[in-house]
Design a protein around this motif. Structure first.
Motif, PDB file in Angstrom:
ATOM      1  N   LEU A 167      16.064   2.419  -7.146  1.00 52.95           N
ATOM      2  CA  LEU A 167      15.737   1.060  -7.579  1.00 52.95           C
ATOM      3  C   LEU A 167      16.927   0.317  -8.160  1.00 52.95           C
ATOM      4  O   LEU A 167      17.875   0.917  -8.656  1.00 52.95           O
ATOM      5  CB  LEU A 167      14.602   1.098  -8.613  1.00 52.95           C
ATOM      6  CG  LEU A 167      13.310   1.784  -8.150  1.00 52.95           C
ATOM      7  CD1 LEU A 167      12.246   1.693  -9.245  1.00 52.95           C
ATOM      8  CD2 LEU A 167      12.799   1.177  -6.845  1.00 52.95           C
TER       9      LEU A 167
ATOM     10  N   ASP B 145      14.188  -4.616  -9.604  1.00 48.87           N
ATOM     11  CA  ASP B 145      12.939  -4.019  -9.125  1.00 48.87           C
ATOM     12  C   ASP B 145      12.038  -3.714 -10.325  1.00 48.87           C
ATOM     13  O   ASP B 145      12.520  -3.576 -11.449  1.00 48.87           O
ATOM     14  CB  ASP B 145      13.220  -2.723  -8.361  1.00 48.87           C
ATOM     15  CG  ASP B 145      13.930  -2.971  -7.032  1.00 48.87           C
ATOM     16  OD1 ASP B 145      13.634  -3.993  -6.386  1.00 48.87           O
ATOM     17  OD2 ASP B 145      14.790  -2.141  -6.662  1.00 48.87           O
ATOM     18  N   TYR B 146      10.747  -3.607 -10.054  1.00 51.58           N
ATOM     19  CA  TYR B 146       9.792  -3.389 -11.137  1.00 51.58           C
ATOM     20  C   TYR B 146       9.228  -1.973 -11.109  1.00 51.58           C
ATOM     21  O   TYR B 146       9.183  -1.328 -10.057  1.00 51.58           O
ATOM     22  CB  TYR B 146       8.618  -4.366 -10.999  1.00 51.58           C
ATOM     23  CG  TYR B 146       9.010  -5.817 -11.096  1.00 51.58           C
ATOM     24  CD1 TYR B 146       9.327  -6.391 -12.327  1.00 51.58           C
ATOM     25  CD2 TYR B 146       9.056  -6.636  -9.954  1.00 51.58           C
ATOM     26  CE1 TYR B 146       9.679  -7.726 -12.430  1.00 51.58           C
ATOM     27  CE2 TYR B 146       9.410  -7.974 -10.046  1.00 51.58           C
ATOM     28  CZ  TYR B 146       9.720  -8.511 -11.284  1.00 51.58           C
ATOM     29  OH  TYR B 146      10.068  -9.835 -11.376  1.00 51.58           O
TER      30      TYR B 146
ATOM     31  N   LYS C 147      14.371   4.172 -15.542  1.00 50.42           N
ATOM     32  CA  LYS C 147      14.594   2.790 -15.062  1.00 50.42           C
ATOM     33  C   LYS C 147      15.647   2.070 -15.905  1.00 50.42           C
ATOM     34  O   LYS C 147      15.908   0.889 -15.712  1.00 50.42           O
ATOM     35  CB  LYS C 147      13.250   2.016 -15.091  1.00 50.42           C
ATOM     36  CG  LYS C 147      13.281   0.630 -14.442  1.00 50.42           C
ATOM     37  CD  LYS C 147      13.536   0.689 -12.943  1.00 50.42           C
ATOM     38  CE  LYS C 147      13.383  -0.638 -12.223  1.00 50.42           C
ATOM     39  NZ  LYS C 147      14.271  -1.699 -12.626  1.00 50.42           N
TER      40      LYS C 147
ATOM     41  N   ILE D  62       6.478 -10.721  -5.753  1.00 49.07           N
ATOM     42  CA  ILE D  62       7.675 -10.501  -4.917  1.00 49.07           C
ATOM     43  C   ILE D  62       7.457 -11.113  -3.529  1.00 49.07           C
ATOM     44  O   ILE D  62       8.302 -11.827  -3.000  1.00 49.07           O
ATOM     45  CB  ILE D  62       7.968  -8.985  -4.786  1.00 49.07           C
ATOM     46  CG1 ILE D  62       8.360  -8.400  -6.145  1.00 49.07           C
ATOM     47  CG2 ILE D  62       9.046  -8.727  -3.741  1.00 49.07           C
ATOM     48  CD1 ILE D  62       8.311  -6.869  -6.204  1.00 49.07           C
TER      49      ILE D  62
ATOM     50  N   GLN E  63      12.747  -7.419  -3.487  1.00 46.95           N
ATOM     51  CA  GLN E  63      12.458  -6.477  -4.572  1.00 46.95           C
ATOM     52  C   GLN E  63      11.272  -5.586  -4.186  1.00 46.95           C
ATOM     53  O   GLN E  63      10.551  -5.867  -3.219  1.00 46.95           O
ATOM     54  CB  GLN E  63      12.078  -7.243  -5.846  1.00 46.95           C
ATOM     55  CG  GLN E  63      13.199  -8.047  -6.481  1.00 46.95           C
ATOM     56  CD  GLN E  63      12.618  -9.144  -7.362  1.00 46.95           C
ATOM     57  OE1 GLN E  63      12.196 -10.186  -6.851  1.00 46.95           O
ATOM     58  NE2 GLN E  63      12.585  -8.906  -8.658  1.00 46.95           N
ATOM     59  N   VAL E  64      11.079  -4.543  -5.000  1.00 50.92           N
ATOM     60  CA  VAL E  64       9.892  -3.695  -4.836  1.00 50.92           C
ATOM     61  C   VAL E  64       9.333  -3.371  -6.218  1.00 50.92           C
ATOM     62  O   VAL E  64       9.987  -3.611  -7.232  1.00 50.92           O
ATOM     63  CB  VAL E  64      10.217  -2.358  -4.115  1.00 50.92           C
ATOM     64  CG1 VAL E  64      10.758  -2.604  -2.718  1.00 50.92           C
ATOM     65  CG2 VAL E  64      11.188  -1.510  -4.942  1.00 50.92           C
ATOM     66  N   CYS E  65       8.128  -2.847  -6.222  1.00 52.46           N
ATOM     67  CA  CYS E  65       7.551  -2.341  -7.468  1.00 52.46           C
ATOM     68  C   CYS E  65       7.109  -0.897  -7.240  1.00 52.46           C
ATOM     69  O   CYS E  65       6.397  -0.610  -6.276  1.00 52.46           O
ATOM     70  CB  CYS E  65       6.348  -3.191  -7.893  1.00 52.46           C
ATOM     71  SG  CYS E  65       5.589  -2.589  -9.423  1.00 52.46           S
TER      72      CYS E  65
ATOM     73  N   VAL F 282      10.686   2.842  -0.281  1.00 47.97           N
ATOM     74  CA  VAL F 282      11.324   1.630  -0.813  1.00 47.97           C
ATOM     75  C   VAL F 282      11.919   0.822   0.333  1.00 47.97           C
ATOM     76  O   VAL F 282      11.787  -0.410   0.393  1.00 47.97           O
ATOM     77  CB  VAL F 282      12.413   2.005  -1.855  1.00 47.97           C
ATOM     78  CG1 VAL F 282      13.328   0.816  -2.162  1.00 47.97           C
ATOM     79  CG2 VAL F 282      11.771   2.531  -3.142  1.00 47.97           C
TER      80      VAL F 282
ATOM     81  N   ARG G  83      10.997  -2.962   1.205  1.00 49.41           N
ATOM     82  CA  ARG G  83      11.987  -4.056   1.185  1.00 49.41           C
ATOM     83  C   ARG G  83      11.978  -4.834   2.489  1.00 49.41           C
ATOM     84  O   ARG G  83      12.311  -6.015   2.527  1.00 49.41           O
ATOM     85  CB  ARG G  83      13.394  -3.504   0.940  1.00 49.41           C
ATOM     86  CG  ARG G  83      13.634  -2.937  -0.459  1.00 49.41           C
ATOM     87  CD  ARG G  83      15.111  -2.986  -0.850  1.00 49.41           C
ATOM     88  NE  ARG G  83      15.424  -2.072  -1.949  1.00 49.41           N
ATOM     89  CZ  ARG G  83      15.138  -2.288  -3.240  1.00 49.41           C
ATOM     90  NH1 ARG G  83      14.515  -3.396  -3.588  1.00 49.41           N
ATOM     91  NH2 ARG G  83      15.467  -1.411  -4.165  1.00 49.41           N
TER      92      ARG G  83
END
Lengths: 323, 328
Positions: free
Chosen positions: B55, B59-60, B74, B130, B137-139, B221, B225
């Motif tokens: 990440l 990113d969340y 993180k 997002i 971005q991703v979570c 991921v 994305r």
């Protein structure tokens, strides 16, 4: 000045903000092409497209939870729950997440989200689609709660709600959706915590909000024929609450009847009564009276529903008991 | 596997930070310096570390009541974290959240969470934001095996799959929902099979193998994305401690913990680094000493910080209002 229905007032408030700010969007069950269960978002799908007026699966938990998550990530969601009764399904997301995140995180996050909550009985929808649950949400620190009674207020309060950086519960009354009223050509945001005095009077103060404002106004007309001059206050905002307007009125009338459509036990009207008793007791010449629904679920049959829900006659009787 | 030596070293340091932070938190709780509840992540370090190694800052993640590991992985600050556990004004939440509610918006950490399963729906909301803003971005949504029995799991997995949201659901299957073993709380062994109900890829991996986690989450991921939607990655792991500190773990069969101690992810990465000449024994010892110092500094910072003022209890409920206090 123009005429607009209550539903149109809500819709215009949302649409104005959506035209202004691309981060504002509406989502919920059937809000898209269908236009919402009560037609409040009719036409918005055509104007704003399916990403900004977005149909969700029937999943109230994730509707509120995704409002929380997307607000935390910089959007300004307006989540529609088809009926306030469905809040039960998403209650954790509202009470434990939306209301508390800002505080728990030491103020380091904003949740600019609006949850629209169609509320109340009077349409034969029975016990799971007719409740008035404002006491639940006003009880929770971290939520703001507004409840307009007419198109102008719905419009102006919606503008404020969307601009607010906190979770706002926007309670709408289903019976009022089709009621037309005057709306100014240019509607300004209505600040929260400002009640409106709809009728000035000297003998008794009627405090209400939503649909019961109209019952209060009808009761006031009847009372006037008997020489009782009632003042009618429309709270518009339940939290923050405009205590000053209430106290100012009591200094004049010294009597108060508080009216809502909630089942009376544990109702928000009880909170208003206790505030008056604690902070303005010596202004009172008569016991505080409350008018609400009976302490039953809302029944289906029209005669039963009319019996359980309060009307202007109940208000008249409550006032007369004070004289 | 596409991974640089520098990345391996960083992952090792992160795992050490988690292990040592948690070990010290355990002692401080026992000494009475940390009030409330603490749920420790010891034994599960490879999962958070391997996942978050994919990440970026923007990113969340959403986390759980057992969140310290996710937050450290993180990029959470150890001092602010420890101060929050102590309930001090310099803590992440100014002492108003505690262990279960640490968040850091600047690092995309949308909060640990005291409600089992609540993070799922918040993660879906992050994914929605997002997608709405059209970024890449991703979570990553972290959760345990037991939370997959909550309605939020179904609601969020369904929404994420039908809307193709960039959410990676990382299940840390540590075998228990508090005291109830997986065999007693769900009729499946692999949580990943639940992905098929949402037409979503689902994989099960060894959650104590940091490279397996890194690769599986990395693939998820990368799909997210590219707008290809969510993935469920189940990481089989084990918590060494009880559900919370003070839990005597009477529900554990004899020998179960011992078997998992042998799968400790930290010696595994050390062995890998030595075999591949990434770090020497001496360098490993130095790294351990360096992280020990970080933890000491964090504790000192927490100890020396002030408790929160009483007035601070009245703010941060709303962005624009202060509550009334009381006179005593």
């Amino acid at each position: 000045m123009r005429k607009m229905t209550y539903a149109e007032g809500i819709r215009e408030g949302m649409s104005v903000k959506m035209r202004e700010n691309p981060d504002v969007f509406l989502f919920g069950e059937d809000v898209g092409k269908f236009g919402g269960c009560f037609g409040v978002s009719a036409g918005m799908w055509d104007e704003f497209g399916e990403m900004r007026v977005r149909d969700t699966p029937i999943s109230e938990g994730v509707i509120i939870g995704a409002a929380v998550g997307s607000a935390a990530c910089g959007l300004k969601p307006i989540a529609e729950l088809m009926f306030i009764d469905f809040l039960t399904v998403g209650m954790d997301q509202l009470v434990n997440q939306a209301a508390k995140m800002r505080y728990m995180f030491g103020g380091k996050i904003n949740l600019p989200m609006v949850v629209r909550l169609p509320s109340g009985g009077g349409i034969g929808a029975a016990a799971q689609h007719s409740q008035s649950l404002e006491a639940w949400v006003t009880h929770i620190p971290g939520l703001k709660v507004v409840y307009p009674s007419n198109a102008q207020d719905a419009y102006g309060l919606m503008l404020t709600a969307i601009d607010d950086d906190n979770p706002v519960m926007f309670i709408e009354n289903k019976v009022l959706y089709s009621v037309k009223s005057d709306v100014e050509d240019e509607v300004k945001p209505i600040p929260f915590g400002k009640a409106s005095v709809l009728r000035e009077g000297t003998d008794v103060t009627l405090i209400s909000y939503g649909r019961q404002v109209f019952d209060c106004l009808k009761a006031a007309e009847k009372l006037a024929k008997d020489g009782i001059n009632a003042e009618v206050i429309d709270l518009r905002s339940l939290f923050p609450l405009d205590k000053a307007t209430i106290f100012k009125s009591l200094e004049k009338t010294h009597k108060v009847v508080i009216v809502s459509e909630e089942a009376k036990r544990g109702a928000f009207t009880g909170e208003i009564a206790s505030i008056i008793a604690e902070e303005s007791f010596f202004e009172l010449d008569a016991p505080i009276k409350r008018v609400g629904a009976l302490n039953t679920p809302v029944p289906f049959a029209t005669n039963l529903e009319n019996y359980v829900l309060p009307n202007e006659q109940d208000i008249v009787l409550a006032v007369k008991s004070q004289f | 596997m596409n991974i640089t030596n520098e990345q391996v070293k960083n992952m090792y340091q992160t795992m050490l930070k988690i292990r040592k932070f948690e070990t010290r938190a355990k002692d401080l709780f026992a000494e009475g310096k940390i009030p409330g509840f603490v749920h420790l992540y010891i034994g599960e370090e490879a999962t958070a570390t391997g996942a978050c190694a994919n990440l970026r800052d923007e990113d969340y993640i959403t986390s759980t009541h057992r969140g310290h590991g996710h937050i450290i992985a993180k990029g959470g600050d150890l001092k602010n974290m420890m101060a929050e556990l102590f309930g001090k004004e310099t803590g992440y939440c100014k002492g108003k959240g505690g262990s279960m509610h640490i968040a850091d918006a600047t690092k995309g950490i949308l909060g640990a969470n005291g409600i089992v399963g609540a993070g799922h729906n918040i993660a879906a909301g992050a994914g929605l934001a997002i997608q709405y803003k059209k970024t890449d971005q991703v979570c990553v949504c972290f959760f345990g095996d037991a939370s997959t029995n909550q309605s939020t799991f179904h609601e969020s997995m369904n929404l994420a799959s039908v809307w193709k949201l960039p959410v990676i659901f990382v299940c840390e299957n540590n075998g228990y929902g508090i005291s109830v073993s997986q065999a007693r709380h769900q009729a499946i062994t692999d949580v990943s099979v639940r992905a098929s109900a949402y037409n979503m890829p689902g994989v099960t991996i060894d959650g104590n193998d940091i490279f397996a986690v890194y690769e599986a989450v990395g693939e998820a991921v990368s799909r997210a994305r590219k707008g290809q939607g969510p993935t469920l990655v189940e990481c089989k792991t084990y918590r060494w401690r009880g559900h919370f500190e003070g839990d005597m773990t009477v529900y554990r069969p004899n020998g179960e913990l011992d078997a998992w101690l042998k799968k400790d992810p930290i010696p595994r990465i050390e062995k890998y680094m030595l075999e591949n000449n990434i770090m020497s024994e001496a360098e490993i010892a130095n790294e351990n000493a360096a992280v020990d110092n970080m933890i000491k500094d964090a504790e000192k910072f927490a100890e020396e910080s002030n408790v929160a003022s009483l007035e601070s209890a009245l703010v941060d409920i709303y962005s624009d209002m202060v509550e009334e206090g009381r006179v005593r």
